[in-house]
Design a protein around this motif. Structure first.
Motif, PDB file in Angstrom:
ATOM      1  N   GLU A  63       1.250   6.724  -6.845  1.00 41.65           N
ATOM      2  CA  GLU A  63       0.106   7.574  -7.177  1.00 41.65           C
ATOM      3  C   GLU A  63       0.455   9.044  -6.982  1.00 41.65           C
ATOM      4  N   LYS A  64       1.159   9.340  -5.906  1.00 41.57           N
ATOM      5  CA  LYS A  64       1.556  10.724  -5.647  1.00 41.57           C
ATOM      6  C   LYS A  64       2.577  11.191  -6.676  1.00 41.57           C
ATOM      7  N   LYS A 118       2.355   1.839  -3.394  1.00 43.38           N
ATOM      8  CA  LYS A 118       1.280   2.244  -4.308  1.00 43.38           C
ATOM      9  C   LYS A 118       0.933   3.713  -4.092  1.00 43.38           C
ATOM     10  N   GLN A 119       0.849   4.153  -2.837  1.00 44.29           N
ATOM     11  CA  GLN A 119       0.571   5.563  -2.536  1.00 44.29           C
ATOM     12  C   GLN A 119       1.670   6.465  -3.088  1.00 44.29           C
ATOM     13  N   ALA A 120       2.916   6.013  -2.950  1.00 46.83           N
ATOM     14  CA  ALA A 120       4.039   6.803  -3.453  1.00 46.83           C
ATOM     15  C   ALA A 120       3.956   6.941  -4.967  1.00 46.83           C
ATOM     16  N   THR A 146       1.356  12.486 -10.070  1.00 48.49           N
ATOM     17  CA  THR A 146       0.753  13.820 -10.153  1.00 48.49           C
ATOM     18  C   THR A 146       1.809  14.903 -10.395  1.00 48.49           C
ATOM     19  N   ASP A 152       0.813  -1.213   0.000  1.00 42.30           N
ATOM     20  CA  ASP A 152       0.000   0.000   0.000  1.00 42.30           C
ATOM     21  C   ASP A 152       0.851   1.269   0.000  1.00 42.30           C
ATOM     22  N   LEU A 153       1.914   1.276   0.771  1.00 42.24           N
ATOM     23  CA  LEU A 153       2.739   2.480   0.855  1.00 42.24           C
ATOM     24  C   LEU A 153       3.423   2.775  -0.474  1.00 42.24           C
TER      25      LEU A 153
END
Length: 72
Positions: free
Chosen positions: A10-11, A6-8, A14, A3-4
């Motif tokens: 996704e961020k 994946k969050q990185a 952007t 999850d971490l």
């Protein structure tokens, strides 16, 4: 994928492309370094042997600072 991570990703997606490339390069550098920092089986055994030695000497924070200060 965790999850971490994946969050990185996704961020990072952007960001402008040049910053995405910089983030990608930093991650690749980290992964390359992480692989090179692995201990061999012999090194792990030596660390365990030293940690198990009840008479091992430990340095205080002040001793460490003093020794590092002498290195310049």
């Amino acid at each position: 994928m965790g999850d971490l991570l994946k969050q990185a990703f996704e961020k990072a997606m952007t960001l402008p492309v040049d910053q995405q490339d910089a983030a990608g390069a930093a991650l690749l550098d980290y992964l390359d370094d992480a692989r090179s920092l692995q201990l061999t089986d012999e090194q792990v055994a030596e660390v365990r042997r030293r940690l198990s030695d009840p008479s091992r000497g430990l340095l205080s924070v002040e001793d460490v600072k003093d020794r590092l200060g002498r290195l310049g």
